[in-house]
Design a protein around this motif. Sequence first.
Motif, PDB file in Angstrom:
ATOM      1  N   THR A 186       0.804  -1.221   0.000  1.00 17.60           N
ATOM      2  CA  THR A 186       0.000   0.000   0.000  1.00 17.60           C
ATOM      3  C   THR A 186       0.836   1.271   0.000  1.00 17.60           C
ATOM      4  O   THR A 186       0.906   1.997  -0.983  1.00 17.60           O
ATOM      5  N   LYS A 187       1.517   1.531   1.132  1.00 16.88           N
ATOM      6  CA  LYS A 187       2.061   2.876   1.327  1.00 16.88           C
ATOM      7  C   LYS A 187       3.140   3.255   0.334  1.00 16.88           C
ATOM      8  O   LYS A 187       3.164   4.385  -0.161  1.00 16.88           O
ATOM      9  N   SER A 236      -4.273   8.797  -1.253  1.00 15.48           N
ATOM     10  CA  SER A 236      -4.083   7.823  -0.186  1.00 15.48           C
ATOM     11  C   SER A 236      -5.424   7.255   0.280  1.00 15.48           C
ATOM     12  O   SER A 236      -5.502   6.106   0.711  1.00 15.48           O
ATOM     13  N   LEU A 237      -6.489   8.058   0.146  1.00 15.45           N
ATOM     14  CA  LEU A 237      -7.834   7.507   0.395  1.00 15.45           C
ATOM     15  C   LEU A 237      -8.117   6.368  -0.577  1.00 15.45           C
ATOM     16  O   LEU A 237      -8.595   5.292  -0.204  1.00 15.45           O
ATOM     17  N   MET A 238      -7.794   6.625  -1.833  1.00  8.35           N
ATOM     18  CA  MET A 238      -8.023   5.638  -2.892  1.00  8.35           C
ATOM     19  C   MET A 238      -7.277   4.348  -2.587  1.00  8.35           C
ATOM     20  O   MET A 238      -7.792   3.250  -2.802  1.00  8.35           O
ATOM     21  N   ALA A 239      -6.042   4.471  -2.074  1.00 11.44           N
ATOM     22  CA  ALA A 239      -5.234   3.281  -1.826  1.00 11.44           C
ATOM     23  C   ALA A 239      -5.684   2.548  -0.576  1.00 11.44           C
ATOM     24  O   ALA A 239      -5.618   1.320  -0.503  1.00 11.44           O
ATOM     25  N   THR A 240      -6.166   3.309   0.432  1.00  9.03           N
ATOM     26  CA  THR A 240      -6.590   2.661   1.669  1.00  9.03           C
ATOM     27  C   THR A 240      -7.943   1.977   1.482  1.00  9.03           C
ATOM     28  O   THR A 240      -8.217   0.948   2.095  1.00  9.03           O
ATOM     29  N   PHE A 241      -8.792   2.564   0.668  1.00  5.98           N
ATOM     30  CA  PHE A 241     -10.112   1.976   0.432  1.00  5.98           C
ATOM     31  C   PHE A 241     -10.316   1.721  -1.059  1.00  5.98           C
ATOM     32  O   PHE A 241     -11.093   2.423  -1.716  1.00  5.98           O
ATOM     33  N   PRO A 293      -8.749   7.569   7.504  1.00  7.84           N
ATOM     34  CA  PRO A 293      -9.310   6.683   8.535  1.00  7.84           C
ATOM     35  C   PRO A 293      -8.796   5.244   8.390  1.00  7.84           C
ATOM     36  O   PRO A 293      -8.378   4.833   7.312  1.00  7.84           O
ATOM     37  N   ASP A 294      -8.800   4.545   9.498  1.00  5.92           N
ATOM     38  CA  ASP A 294      -8.356   3.159   9.503  1.00  5.92           C
ATOM     39  C   ASP A 294      -9.470   2.268   8.941  1.00  5.92           C
ATOM     40  O   ASP A 294     -10.612   2.365   9.382  1.00  5.92           O
ATOM     41  N   PRO A 295      -9.153   1.411   7.961  1.00  7.94           N
ATOM     42  CA  PRO A 295     -10.219   0.602   7.350  1.00  7.94           C
ATOM     43  C   PRO A 295     -11.002  -0.216   8.376  1.00  7.94           C
ATOM     44  O   PRO A 295     -12.233  -0.334   8.279  1.00  7.94           O
ATOM     45  N   ARG A 296     -10.292  -0.750   9.388  1.00 11.90           N
ATOM     46  CA  ARG A 296     -10.985  -1.572  10.378  1.00 11.90           C
ATOM     47  C   ARG A 296     -12.010  -0.730  11.144  1.00 11.90           C
ATOM     48  O   ARG A 296     -13.133  -1.145  11.380  1.00 11.90           O
TER      49      ARG A 296
END
Lengths: 514, 514
Positions: A88-89, A140-145, B298-301
């Motif tokens: 991810t990061k 980074s929103l796109m990558a996290t979700f 935000p944290d996905p969890r």
Amino acid sequence: MGENEGEIVEHHVEEEPERNGTRTHSFLESLTPSDREGNSSTQSSHRLLAYSDALISIIATVMILPVAHTKIEDDEELKESLQNLLATKIAVYLMTFLIVTVAWAAHIRLFQVIERIDDCLALLNLACMMLITFLPYTFSLMATFPENILGILLFCSCVIVIGLIQAIIVTYGFRQPFLLNDQIQTSENQAFYKWHILKVILRVPILCFVAIIFSFFFSPMSYVLLAIVIFLPYISQSVKWCYRKAKGQVEESPDSMLFYSFHPNEPLSKERVEAFSDGVYAIVATLLILDICEDNVPDPREVQEKFRGSLIEALQGFGPEFLAYFGSFATVGLLWFVHHSLFLHVTKTSRLMGLFNTFSLAFVGGLPLAYQLTHEFPRNSRNELEAIQISCVIIFFAGIFQMAIWVAALFGERRALHPYVRYAGRDHAFMFAKLALYPSVALGTFLLTCALSQFSAPIFHLMEVTVPFAFLLLRLLVRVGLALMRFVFSPAKRSASDVPEYEDPRLPFTEMVN
Amino acid sequence: MGENEGEIVEHHVEEEPERNGTRTHSFLESLTPSDREGNSSTQSSHRLLAYSDALISIIATVMILPVAHTKIEDDEELKESLQNLLATKIAVYLMTFLIVTVAWAAHIRLFQVIERIDDCLALLNLACMMLITFLPYTFSLMATFPENILGILLFCSCVIVIGLIQAIIVTYGFRQPFLLNDQIQTSENQAFYKWHILKVILRVPILCFVAIIFSFFFSPMSYVLLAIVIFLPYISQSVKWCYRKAKGQVEESPDSMLFYSFHPNEPLSKERVEAFSDGVYAIVATLLILDICEDNVPDPREVQEKFRGSLIEALQGFGPEFLAYFGSFATVGLLWFVHHSLFLHVTKTSRLMGLFNTFSLAFVGGLPLAYQLTHEFPRNSRNELEAIQISCVIIFFAGIFQMAIWVAALFGERRALHPYVRYAGRDHAFMFAKLALYPSVALGTFLLTCALSQFSAPIFHLMEVTVPFAFLLLRLLVRVGLALMRFVFSPAKRSASDVPEYEDPRLPFTEMVN
């Protein structure tokens, strides 16, 4: 510099205000003709561009921070945690870097068409910058979700709004033609150019709009479209190249020269490439001290309790951090120095050189991660060695892509390099030695870590600090070598055919045909 | 820009390499005379200075981060916590900013004497930079442990080493005179200048050395000495001024002109003041997004558990942060814009203008603190109002010191400003309006918060976002006003005495005597 002042003054060429009696007259008069046209308030865009470069270079590098600040537990294996990180990061960091660089390249082209600005354009440009600085977050929103379409929606809306603002800038510029590039200003079919440029600018927002539509029912397609956005210039360039080859080598029409400043495959402005690179090197060098200032000032209460008030003892625990800081600063500083030496002799930056430069900078931006990793683990652990190896890999690639810029310049047009550093030029060998120093040191260190299990992070950082002396030594060695050559050849006046053996044999690329 | 390329090429004026047959000859020949002198490797110092400016401006601003990241508990009263903060961290920030600025000013002067660089000087300068970036850390040690002499020892040693490196740079420069300023290069008593410049450079390290000695038995004295270091240029200037007044106005000897570039009370290079300011504005604007990228993904969890997978709901909690970001970015951007407009018309920066600029930038550097404060508290709490008031104070002072630069330029020499913005100049009123906008908006908002208890941070940030439109409106209003004036006056051709009433009556300073 003196020139800049001259330039600004150039745009208000007129009078000193007249003597007391006639002041009113001059005051009203000076408002009349040119003011109505708005001509009076035009300014050289130099400083606006420098500020934009600074903003963009910082933004491009900022996404390394979430990577560098990820805590890795001591008992975890570094390799596994890195694999998770990579997923991810680091991907976010690299993609953000590329996307921001694409936005920056578009910005360069835009202000190659519009060479003078007024207040209105300055404000529009700031609005544009505000949205560009927001891109890393949406990404980074796109990558996290990745499942959620909100990230892609935000990202695409930002890009669309940026595109619209740029279109407004172009329209505004063409309505007040004195703001434009002189070439376009004097051209007869301005309207044609205007539509051509608008078409180029709006290509990306339209793709993003399509991506938004796709995201509602088939999101993988939107990601494909975004990838196209990043690689669009390269794709269109190769398509054109194929097309030209297929049709036979068609000569450039003289008219296409006028488009020069807006063809994505034409050279970037050398000054702006330098300014952007400076920004990246500067922020990377200082991200390190930023961490030290925040984390490594001990708490007075703790010093009193744990170390019986002895500040020196308390600071000793931070020793590795300080060493790591100096080592990393030296590395960043010297990579900048090599870049600086190289670009002193570069006279023209091609698209390919710009691409290599971006890759090199992306790795330089990874150095804070290397810094963070190398001082985090207990000495002589498996993780420490791996951290050093990762640092070596980062430094190696940063250096090797710098060398790639040089190779591209050597291979490329004759005019891309100053004669001194071309093949058989005066400083050719020295430049090669400079460029080769970091990759070879990094490679050597990497091999050492494989052979010696005693190798530790402090040794690594000490090595980093000593490299500058290697540069001075290099200088001395090259001088001694040249003096020797002069001693051997100058009196004897040997024939020309003898010399090539003194050229570096490792250079496969030459410019033998003159 | 084109000029820079020209400049670089200037230093290797010579040939294209000759044709194939004679290449060896030219290769050896080109090494012989100028290379022995080292002349070949000199470079324009432009990019080195730009990089140094970028590094120094980031370092100056970095110390706001520990201030901004101090957590304030909701139940604490903001005033009390701020008093604690003020006692240490804000003082550290301001002092660091001033100290780094002093180091920067010394750097400017040094490279006004040494105008060309070679590799050796570039490396020495990087070493210098490394130590300058370390100063904030030693300073925060000093502030956290005022009783302990370690902080002061470290700080002074850094300053001494920086001074020694600069002395080496000067000595090196004078041994290779082609690196020097042309004026000094052609002068006959170079040795005299050399000692004068070394004396000026070594003044500060010697003071620091004395401070170290004092620190062992009477540490308050060392702090006094350090304060002297910061204000030394101003002290020496006023002492000289008094001396001159006492002796009667002695005319400047023509010889003292040659010292121009090394007198601490002579103008700073305008270009470098701009570059430094750009760096500060850029880093301040991006410090904000840096925080957002790290804290507000935000944290996905958590999204899954708390918000039943709805990303939008999760992000809604961050709404105030985003608004605060856009508001602050708009403020920083527009303050930059005002600065840019002002410096377009400044032709010469005096010492006093430089000082006001530093103060203005120091307040700009405080904006991340304002950003942090305004979105941290629950809505309509007492603390929120106080946070907004603090923001207003910061913005007010940042704006008022910008205006002070203008006033200093108006009061100062005739040549410091472009005629257009001097009193009765064409853009005088508009420039005043631009400079007055932020202080008056900040003042107005401050008064509003006193009167309306319903005033909240979101309203404040919305106001910040709308200010850009006020700029455009301002432009329109000034235009309409001028058109009206033209309509009234131009056909009637009234006498000169009527006009002053249209000038802004709030301007007490004029330049009536021409």
